[in-house]
Write a protein that holds these residues in place. Sequence first.
Motif, PDB file in Angstrom:
ATOM      1  N   LYS A 215       0.855  -1.193   0.000  1.00  0.00           N
ATOM      2  CA  LYS A 215       0.000   0.000   0.000  1.00  0.00           C
ATOM      3  C   LYS A 215       0.887   1.237   0.000  1.00  0.00           C
ATOM      4  N   ASN A 216       0.609   2.141  -0.906  1.00  0.00           N
ATOM      5  CA  ASN A 216       1.362   3.387  -0.989  1.00  0.00           C
ATOM      6  C   ASN A 216       1.047   4.260   0.223  1.00  0.00           C
ATOM      7  N   SER A 221       2.509   9.283  -6.613  1.00  0.00           N
ATOM      8  CA  SER A 221       2.606   7.937  -7.178  1.00  0.00           C
ATOM      9  C   SER A 221       3.989   7.359  -6.917  1.00  0.00           C
ATOM     10  N   HIS A 240       0.369  -4.151 -10.278  1.00  0.00           N
ATOM     11  CA  HIS A 240       0.612  -2.832 -10.862  1.00  0.00           C
ATOM     12  C   HIS A 240       2.049  -2.453 -10.544  1.00  0.00           C
ATOM     13  N   LEU A 243       2.000   2.505  -8.129  1.00  0.00           N
ATOM     14  CA  LEU A 243       0.914   2.675  -7.174  1.00  0.00           C
ATOM     15  C   LEU A 243       0.583   4.155  -7.068  1.00  0.00           C
ATOM     16  N   ASN A 250      -5.934   2.805  -7.154  1.00  0.00           N
ATOM     17  CA  ASN A 250      -4.815   1.912  -7.436  1.00  0.00           C
ATOM     18  C   ASN A 250      -3.621   2.148  -6.518  1.00  0.00           C
ATOM     19  N   SER A 251      -3.908   2.478  -5.262  1.00  0.00           N
ATOM     20  CA  SER A 251      -2.827   2.731  -4.303  1.00  0.00           C
ATOM     21  C   SER A 251      -2.321   1.449  -3.653  1.00  0.00           C
ATOM     22  N   GLN A 252      -2.951   0.313  -3.966  1.00  0.00           N
ATOM     23  CA  GLN A 252      -2.528  -0.969  -3.413  1.00  0.00           C
ATOM     24  C   GLN A 252      -2.296  -1.974  -4.528  1.00  0.00           C
ATOM     25  N   THR A 253      -1.437  -2.941  -4.270  1.00  0.00           N
ATOM     26  CA  THR A 253      -1.192  -4.019  -5.224  1.00  0.00           C
ATOM     27  C   THR A 253      -0.659  -5.227  -4.473  1.00  0.00           C
TER      28      THR A 253
END
Length: 275
Positions: A215-216, A221, A240, A243, A250-253
């Motif tokens: 998680k960012n 970004s 991704h 992030l 899209n802050s998590q991957t």
Amino acid sequence: MRSESEYTLGLLTLAFKYTLVFLLAIPIQLGATEIREWRGHPLGVGLTVGQERIIRFNDNVEIAIPPSLKKYISVSSAQGWVYLKALNEFQTARIRVRLIQSQNIVLIDLKTIKTVTALEDIIIQTEQSKPKDAVSNHSPASNNIGPIDLIRYASASLYLPPRLIPSSEGISPITVSQTIDLSQLFIGGSYEAFSLWPIAAWRSNGLYLTAIQMKNNTTISQRVRREDLNAKWLYFTTQHLTLTSIGTLNSQTTLYLITATPIQAALFKSRSSHG
């Protein structure tokens, strides 16, 4: 007008299709990598003038370069990554790489070559760093399982319905501590940029895959940079590669990290934010 249940079903179908596309197009960072094994004979490595070539060791390294070669190449290293760039053409020259933990010495013969294609990254394995099979009675099917198969199985297990998960023959789930400290898994410019926690883990043919949620933590970004990974890893990929800022869609991957040992033993211990 569509009912709420129809709308929800539509969203689930869209999410499912997106997941299938991701599993088919997952950008695994191993397609342009050559694996070489050190067996006591110098390893030849070609360089193109002006093009950086990367060599990966499963250990931190020290590099000894002949003084006569220093004006012909640029060399830097960090956390087992060695970055080589030829500045001018030169004949074959030998460098010596010492692995810090194992104290192994690897000899590399460098020379400039002319090619129009990009040169592959190289992973150099020593006998101590090669993945070992813990089970000797693998079936033929399980022996064919490689990093791509392992990553696809892990991602399917996490994101697809059980009926669509491929066969698990040769792949075994393993326990990963939910309290493992991953705060220094990323260093350098990525230090403290992400919150990280393990989700699940599997192993096959001496390869260990750990799925890690990212998680960012920042308001900008953040790109997932392999040079900032502070571990003895062999392969990785993410859903991704970039992030978006904290709190956005899209802050998590999910990070899929493959190592030659369980994740706990693969982490480097570092207190520096600069690596």
